[in-house]
Design a protein around this motif. Sequence first.
Motif, PDB file in Angstrom:
ATOM      1  N   ALA A   1       0.816  -1.216   0.000  1.00 26.83           N
ATOM      2  CA  ALA A   1       0.000   0.000   0.000  1.00 26.83           C
ATOM      3  C   ALA A   1       0.850   1.266   0.000  1.00 26.83           C
ATOM      4  O   ALA A   1       0.443   2.293  -0.549  1.00 26.83           O
ATOM      5  CB  ALA A   1      -0.942  -0.001   1.200  1.00 26.83           C
ATOM      6  N   THR A   2       2.037   1.204   0.599  1.00 28.65           N
ATOM      7  CA  THR A   2       2.909   2.378   0.638  1.00 28.65           C
ATOM      8  C   THR A   2       3.873   2.428  -0.546  1.00 28.65           C
ATOM      9  O   THR A   2       4.758   3.287  -0.590  1.00 28.65           O
ATOM     10  CB  THR A   2       3.720   2.386   1.947  1.00 28.65           C
ATOM     11  OG1 THR A   2       4.455   1.156   2.071  1.00 28.65           O
ATOM     12  CG2 THR A   2       2.798   2.537   3.151  1.00 28.65           C
ATOM     13  N   GLY A   3       3.721   1.511  -1.485  1.00 30.97           N
ATOM     14  CA  GLY A   3       4.545   1.530  -2.688  1.00 30.97           C
ATOM     15  C   GLY A   3       5.905   0.879  -2.536  1.00 30.97           C
ATOM     16  O   GLY A   3       6.755   1.004  -3.421  1.00 30.97           O
ATOM     17  N   GLU A   4       6.131   0.165  -1.445  1.00 33.75           N
ATOM     18  CA  GLU A   4       7.421  -0.480  -1.228  1.00 33.75           C
ATOM     19  C   GLU A   4       7.615  -1.706  -2.115  1.00 33.75           C
ATOM     20  O   GLU A   4       8.743  -2.124  -2.369  1.00 33.75           O
ATOM     21  CB  GLU A   4       7.561  -0.891   0.245  1.00 33.75           C
ATOM     22  CG  GLU A   4       7.806   0.264   1.189  1.00 33.75           C
ATOM     23  CD  GLU A   4       9.124   0.967   0.895  1.00 33.75           C
ATOM     24  OE1 GLU A   4      10.133   0.276   0.676  1.00 33.75           O
ATOM     25  OE2 GLU A   4       9.128   2.210   0.867  1.00 33.75           O
ATOM     26  N   ALA A   5       6.514  -2.301  -2.562  1.00 34.95           N
ATOM     27  CA  ALA A   5       6.624  -3.524  -3.359  1.00 34.95           C
ATOM     28  C   ALA A   5       5.313  -3.781  -4.082  1.00 34.95           C
ATOM     29  O   ALA A   5       4.278  -3.159  -3.782  1.00 34.95           O
ATOM     30  CB  ALA A   5       6.970  -4.714  -2.469  1.00 34.95           C
ATOM     31  N   VAL A   6       5.373  -4.688  -5.041  1.00 33.60           N
ATOM     32  CA  VAL A   6       4.180  -5.284  -5.639  1.00 33.60           C
ATOM     33  C   VAL A   6       4.279  -6.778  -5.346  1.00 33.60           C
ATOM     34  O   VAL A   6       5.337  -7.285  -4.989  1.00 33.60           O
ATOM     35  CB  VAL A   6       4.083  -5.016  -7.153  1.00 33.60           C
ATOM     36  CG1 VAL A   6       4.000  -3.526  -7.438  1.00 33.60           C
ATOM     37  CG2 VAL A   6       5.276  -5.632  -7.894  1.00 33.60           C
ATOM     38  N   ALA A   7       3.166  -7.500  -5.493  1.00 35.42           N
ATOM     39  CA  ALA A   7       3.209  -8.924  -5.157  1.00 35.42           C
ATOM     40  C   ALA A   7       2.129  -9.685  -5.903  1.00 35.42           C
ATOM     41  O   ALA A   7       1.061  -9.135  -6.205  1.00 35.42           O
ATOM     42  CB  ALA A   7       3.032  -9.119  -3.654  1.00 35.42           C
ATOM     43  N   PRO A   8       2.384 -10.958  -6.200  1.00 31.68           N
ATOM     44  CA  PRO A   8       1.322 -11.801  -6.752  1.00 31.68           C
ATOM     45  C   PRO A   8       0.232 -11.966  -5.693  1.00 31.68           C
ATOM     46  O   PRO A   8       0.501 -11.926  -4.495  1.00 31.68           O
ATOM     47  CB  PRO A   8       2.016 -13.145  -7.013  1.00 31.68           C
ATOM     48  CG  PRO A   8       3.477 -12.885  -6.875  1.00 31.68           C
ATOM     49  CD  PRO A   8       3.629 -11.710  -5.976  1.00 31.68           C
ATOM     50  N   CYS A   9      -1.001 -12.157  -6.139  1.00 29.84           N
ATOM     51  CA  CYS A   9      -2.079 -12.387  -5.185  1.00 29.84           C
ATOM     52  C   CYS A   9      -3.158 -13.253  -5.824  1.00 29.84           C
ATOM     53  O   CYS A   9      -3.240 -13.378  -7.053  1.00 29.84           O
ATOM     54  CB  CYS A   9      -2.672 -11.066  -4.687  1.00 29.84           C
ATOM     55  SG  CYS A   9      -3.552 -10.128  -5.944  1.00 29.84           S
ATOM     56  N   GLN A  10      -3.976 -13.835  -4.999  1.00 26.79           N
ATOM     57  CA  GLN A  10      -5.059 -14.670  -5.485  1.00 26.79           C
ATOM     58  C   GLN A  10      -6.116 -13.795  -6.157  1.00 26.79           C
ATOM     59  O   GLN A  10      -6.398 -12.692  -5.683  1.00 26.79           O
ATOM     60  CB  GLN A  10      -5.679 -15.440  -4.325  1.00 26.79           C
ATOM     61  CG  GLN A  10      -4.720 -16.393  -3.645  1.00 26.79           C
ATOM     62  CD  GLN A  10      -5.318 -17.033  -2.394  1.00 26.79           C
ATOM     63  OE1 GLN A  10      -6.499 -16.871  -2.108  1.00 26.79           O
ATOM     64  NE2 GLN A  10      -4.494 -17.747  -1.653  1.00 26.79           N
ATOM     65  N   PRO A  11      -6.724 -14.280  -7.230  1.00 24.79           N
ATOM     66  CA  PRO A  11      -7.734 -13.467  -7.921  1.00 24.79           C
ATOM     67  C   PRO A  11      -9.006 -13.297  -7.097  1.00 24.79           C
ATOM     68  O   PRO A  11      -9.828 -12.433  -7.415  1.00 24.79           O
ATOM     69  CB  PRO A  11      -8.005 -14.261  -9.196  1.00 24.79           C
ATOM     70  CG  PRO A  11      -7.676 -15.674  -8.845  1.00 24.79           C
ATOM     71  CD  PRO A  11      -6.526 -15.586  -7.881  1.00 24.79           C
ATOM     72  N   THR A  12      -9.176 -14.103  -6.061  1.00 28.51           N
ATOM     73  CA  THR A  12     -10.344 -13.972  -5.187  1.00 28.51           C
ATOM     74  C   THR A  12     -10.144 -12.910  -4.111  1.00 28.51           C
ATOM     75  O   THR A  12     -11.038 -12.692  -3.298  1.00 28.51           O
ATOM     76  CB  THR A  12     -10.649 -15.325  -4.519  1.00 28.51           C
ATOM     77  OG1 THR A  12      -9.445 -15.834  -3.925  1.00 28.51           O
ATOM     78  CG2 THR A  12     -11.164 -16.336  -5.536  1.00 28.51           C
ATOM     79  N   SER A  13      -8.964 -12.283  -4.085  1.00 25.52           N
ATOM     80  CA  SER A  13      -8.693 -11.253  -3.075  1.00 25.52           C
ATOM     81  C   SER A  13      -9.693 -10.117  -3.201  1.00 25.52           C
ATOM     82  O   SER A  13      -9.920  -9.580  -4.289  1.00 25.52           O
ATOM     83  CB  SER A  13      -7.266 -10.717  -3.243  1.00 25.52           C
ATOM     84  OG  SER A  13      -6.320 -11.746  -3.081  1.00 25.52           O
ATOM     85  N   GLY A  14     -10.270  -9.742  -2.091  1.00 27.21           N
ATOM     86  CA  GLY A  14     -11.285  -8.692  -2.107  1.00 27.21           C
ATOM     87  C   GLY A  14     -10.682  -7.307  -2.261  1.00 27.21           C
ATOM     88  O   GLY A  14      -9.487  -7.090  -2.015  1.00 27.21           O
TER      89      GLY A  14
END
Length: 311
Positions: A234-247
Amino acid sequence: MELEVRHLRALCAIAETGSLHKAARQLGVSQPSLTTQLRRIERALDGELFLRERTGCRPTPLGRTVLGHARPLLDGMASLVAEARAAALGPRLRIGSTASRALPGWLRRLRRRLPDTETSLMVDVSASALLRMVAAGQLDVAFVHEVEGSPLRVPAGVEVRVLVEREPQFVSMARDHPAARQAVVDLADLAGDRWMVDPSVDGEWAGLRRVLTDAGLDPAYLHGDYHSAASLIATGEAVAPCQPTSGPRSDLAIRPLRGDPLGVRLLLASAPGVDPEVYVDLRASYREAALRVEAYRAWLRRQGSPLLGAG
């Protein structure tokens, strides 16, 4: 003298520790008492079971023969006691899972369909660890994901059913990330970002590196656990893979990746004899979680996924 379970337990303790002193401490008895007990057992079997040496005790040929029969008997007795206690407590279902948005719906369905069954849940990032627990009889079922290109080793005796053959992994980024303005993101748009990955998730570190390397990218990585990932993303320190069901979240943007380069297979592993309706409940719960997210619902529609027509 007739041999009893306590005698077999004493013999195994001596063999495992290699010492009368250590075995006595493990069994909670005095060393002289254990020594006397061993002599009585040896007299009953007409032979020496252990050689007493300065460095400890080691089994004689007769001792190895007796131990070879004793250990399975003790294991069988432990299983008998565990099964008897479980029967006395009533039906139960021990569930393991890697993290998933389908879990609440699954537990709700199981509770409604099996109101008299005691249900427990264990969540672990390691799919391999959960599979081993099913094989060891510590779990009845495990809902796990298998990272594409890194197949899981399924222990003998564990039954596996495929829930979703390929679930795409989306990407999570700060809400004000330039790429968040797009409905679908190219990996190239994230070339300057640091990628967060949890190396304790089986296959994920290798899978992510492989995909980014194939795309010609060599980004920086941040190793951490996904419990603390959201605030860093959220603070722009990183991006990450996530599940497509993430709300959705007000401080994060979750987007599909063009070409769906990252994927996992979703599996339900179970011990023999588990109610097959448990799988049906999980499939319905996963569909519910998937259709709740607009971006994933649109992705499924483009793919013509059978999930859209599932009941």
